[in-house]
Enzyme design. Structure first.
Site, PDB file in Angstrom:
ATOM      1  N   MET A  30       0.846  -1.195   0.000  1.00 42.72           N
ATOM      2  CA  MET A  30       0.000   0.000   0.000  1.00 42.72           C
ATOM      3  C   MET A  30       0.881   1.245   0.000  1.00 42.72           C
ATOM      4  O   MET A  30       0.407   2.341   0.334  1.00 42.72           O
ATOM      5  CB  MET A  30      -0.934  -0.007   1.209  1.00 42.72           C
ATOM      6  CG  MET A  30      -1.883  -1.205   1.187  1.00 42.72           C
ATOM      7  SD  MET A  30      -3.429  -0.890   2.044  1.00 42.72           S
ATOM      8  CE  MET A  30      -2.833  -0.588   3.681  1.00 42.72           C
ATOM      9  N   GLY A  31       2.161   1.080  -0.342  1.00 44.77           N
ATOM     10  CA  GLY A  31       3.056   2.236  -0.389  1.00 44.77           C
ATOM     11  C   GLY A  31       3.490   2.658   1.006  1.00 44.77           C
ATOM     12  O   GLY A  31       3.414   1.870   1.944  1.00 44.77           O
ATOM     13  N   GLY A  36      10.944  -2.616   6.084  1.00 46.32           N
ATOM     14  CA  GLY A  36      10.294  -3.931   5.996  1.00 46.32           C
ATOM     15  C   GLY A  36       9.947  -4.248   4.557  1.00 46.32           C
ATOM     16  O   GLY A  36      10.238  -5.332   4.047  1.00 46.32           O
ATOM     17  N   HIS A  37       9.321  -3.273   3.881  1.00 43.65           N
ATOM     18  CA  HIS A  37       9.004  -3.452   2.458  1.00 43.65           C
ATOM     19  C   HIS A  37      10.294  -3.637   1.648  1.00 43.65           C
ATOM     20  O   HIS A  37      10.360  -4.455   0.737  1.00 43.65           O
ATOM     21  CB  HIS A  37       8.292  -2.219   1.902  1.00 43.65           C
ATOM     22  CG  HIS A  37       6.960  -1.922   2.524  1.00 43.65           C
ATOM     23  ND1 HIS A  37       6.727  -0.817   3.299  1.00 43.65           N
ATOM     24  CD2 HIS A  37       5.778  -2.583   2.460  1.00 43.65           C
ATOM     25  CE1 HIS A  37       5.456  -0.803   3.677  1.00 43.65           C
ATOM     26  NE2 HIS A  37       4.860  -1.862   3.193  1.00 43.65           N
ATOM     27  N   GLN A 153      -2.834 -12.516   7.418  1.00 40.98           N
ATOM     28  CA  GLN A 153      -3.008 -12.163   6.004  1.00 40.98           C
ATOM     29  C   GLN A 153      -2.268 -13.153   5.108  1.00 40.98           C
ATOM     30  O   GLN A 153      -2.802 -13.633   4.103  1.00 40.98           O
ATOM     31  CB  GLN A 153      -2.493 -10.746   5.758  1.00 40.98           C
ATOM     32  CG  GLN A 153      -2.424 -10.369   4.297  1.00 40.98           C
ATOM     33  CD  GLN A 153      -2.012  -8.923   4.103  1.00 40.98           C
ATOM     34  OE1 GLN A 153      -2.823  -8.035   4.223  1.00 40.98           O
ATOM     35  NE2 GLN A 153      -0.749  -8.695   3.794  1.00 40.98           N
ATOM     36  N   VAL A 176      10.610  -7.435   9.703  1.00 43.49           N
ATOM     37  CA  VAL A 176      11.740  -6.521   9.915  1.00 43.49           C
ATOM     38  C   VAL A 176      11.365  -5.582  11.060  1.00 43.49           C
ATOM     39  O   VAL A 176      10.260  -5.032  11.085  1.00 43.49           O
ATOM     40  CB  VAL A 176      12.051  -5.730   8.624  1.00 43.49           C
ATOM     41  CG1 VAL A 176      13.168  -4.724   8.858  1.00 43.49           C
ATOM     42  CG2 VAL A 176      12.409  -6.698   7.507  1.00 43.49           C
ATOM     43  N   SER A 185       6.287  -0.532  10.433  1.00 43.61           N
ATOM     44  CA  SER A 185       4.954  -0.396   9.858  1.00 43.61           C
ATOM     45  C   SER A 185       4.789   1.019   9.328  1.00 43.61           C
ATOM     46  O   SER A 185       5.345   1.975   9.892  1.00 43.61           O
ATOM     47  CB  SER A 185       3.907  -0.671  10.943  1.00 43.61           C
ATOM     48  OG  SER A 185       2.653  -0.156  10.541  1.00 43.61           O
ATOM     49  N   SER A 186       4.009   1.141   8.266  1.00 41.43           N
ATOM     50  CA  SER A 186       3.760   2.466   7.689  1.00 41.43           C
ATOM     51  C   SER A 186       3.033   3.357   8.689  1.00 41.43           C
ATOM     52  O   SER A 186       3.047   4.573   8.576  1.00 41.43           O
ATOM     53  CB  SER A 186       2.906   2.349   6.426  1.00 41.43           C
ATOM     54  OG  SER A 186       3.501   1.450   5.535  1.00 41.43           O
TER      55      SER A 186
END
Ligand code: AMP
Length: 286
Positions: A30-31, A36-37, A153, A176, A185-186
Site C-alpha cells: 500500500m506504499g 520492511g518493504h 493475512q 523486519v 509499519s507504515s
C-alpha cells in the site's frame, strides 16, 4: 523502471515477458515503503527475473472508522525506493480502475480469516482477499511475497491460492524490526514520541510468551496470561487480542505441542499495532 497505471497494460507486460520465459515476481503493497518493504522487495528480486511492486491503498480493506483518508501516500519517495531496489514495474492502479461502477464480486472468506484481525476488523479480510485475487489476475506472477508481520493475512493468501488454484507460489518474508523490536509499519510515524517508546512492549510481551514456551510451559492459557501481564504494565495500551495459536489453522491452542504462533494486536492512542512470533517448542527427552 516502468510505471504502469492501466490494468490491461500491466497484464500485457506480464504476458509478453512470460512468453519469453521470464519468471515474474510480485510484491503487493500500500506504499509508504519502509525497511520492511525494502527487505521484502530485495528478497523478491532474488527469486525472479522481473519484479512488479504494486502501490495501491485498497479502500475495501478499511472499515468505515479506520484510517483510509489519512493513510500516508508519499508516492515519489516510494517510486525512488522501488527504483533503487531494482524493481522493474511499479504498478499504480487507480481506485476507479480497480473498482469501476458495477463492481460486485467479493471473495468468500475461509475459516482462517474468522478470528483475530477478522473479528476486530470485520471488513478487512474480505477487502484483502478480493484485492489480492484481482491483483494476481492482473499481474499474473509466478511468485508473490508477503510479510510475516501480517501473519494472518499471509495464511489467508496461502489458503486462497490453494483453494482457488491461483497458481502463484507464495513466499513469506520474516518481520523486519526497529532496534527495540517494534515491527516496522507504515503507521509507526503516527506514534507520539512517548507512544513510540511504549510501542515496543507488544514485541516484548510476545517474547515473554516465547520464553515461557522455551522453558517448557505447554498450557496455552498460562502462556497467554504471561503475555497479558507484560502489556498490563503499560496502561496506555489497549489490547485487541493476545493469543496462542496453531500456525496452520489460527485456532487457539490450549496445549502447546510443536509449532505455535503468538499473535498480538494493541492500540496506542489512535494507532493500532499488530505483531506475531512463530515459536518451535523444545524437544523433550522421553
Ligand atoms: P502493506 O503496505 O502494509 O500492505 O505491506 C505490504 C507487504 O509488506 C505485506 O506483505 C506486509 O506483510 C509486508 N510488510 C509490512 N511491514 C513489514 C515488516 N515490518 N517486515 C516484513 N514485511 C512487512
Amino acid at each position: 523502471m516502468k510505471i504502469i497505471r492501466s490494468l490491461t497494460a500491466m497484464t500485457a507486460w506480464s504476458e509478453q515477458l512470460k512468453r519469453e520465459g521470464v519468471r515474474i515476481g510480485f510484491a503487493p503493497t500500500m506504499g509508504a515503503l519502509h525497511d520492511g518493504h525494502r527487505a521484502l522487495i530485495r528478497a523478491a528480486r532474488l527469486q525472479c527475473d522481473a519484479l512488479v511492486v504494486s502501490i495501491f491503498v485498497n479502500p475495501t480493506q478499511f472499515g468505515p472508522n479506520e484510517d483510509l483518508a489519512k493513510y500516508p501516500r508519499p508516492l515519489s519517495q516510494d517510486r525512488a525506493i522501488c527504483k533503487k531496489e531494482g524493481v522493474d514495474v511499479c504498478f499504480e492502479p487507480t481506485v476507479k480502475a480497480m473498482y469501476p461502477s458495477g463492481f460486485q464480486a467479493l471473495v468468500a472468506l475461509p475459516a482462517i480469516a474468522r478470528r483475530w484481525e477478522g473479528e476486530v476488523r470485520p471488513h478487512h479480510f474480505s477487502g484483502v482477499a478480493t484485492v489480492v485475487t484481482k491483483l494476481f489476475g492482473i499481474v499474473r506472477p509466478q511468485i508473490a511475497l508477503f510479510g510475516q508481520k501480517d501473519f494472518q493475512q499471509s495464511a489467508l493468501v496461502r489458503q486462497l491460492v490453494k483453494d482457488l488454484n491461483l497458481g502463484v507460489e507464495i513466499v513469506v518474508h520474516p518481520t523486519v524490526r526497529e532496534a527495540d523490536g517494534l515491527a516496522r509499519s507504515s503507521r509507526n510515524i503516527y506514534l507520539s514520541p512517548d507512544d513510540r517508546i511504549r510501542a515496543a512492549t507488544l514485541y516484548k510481551s510476545l517474547q515473554t510468551g516465547a520464553e515461557a514456551i522455551r522453558r517448557g510451559v505447554t498450557d496455552g492459557v498460562s502462556i497467554q496470561k504471561t503475555m497479558l501481564q507484560a502489556i498490563r504494565g503499560e496502561p496506555a495500551m489497549t489490547i485487541d487480542y493476545l493469543s496462542v495459536c496453531d500456525p496452520s489453522t489460527l485456532e487457539p491452542l490450549f496445549s502447546v505441542r510443536s509449532r505455535v504462533v503468538l499473535l498480538g494486536a494493541v492500540r496506542l492512542g489512535s494507532v493500532r499495532l499488530i505483531d506475531n512470533l512463530l515459536v518451535t517448542t523444545p524437544r523433550r527427552v522421553t
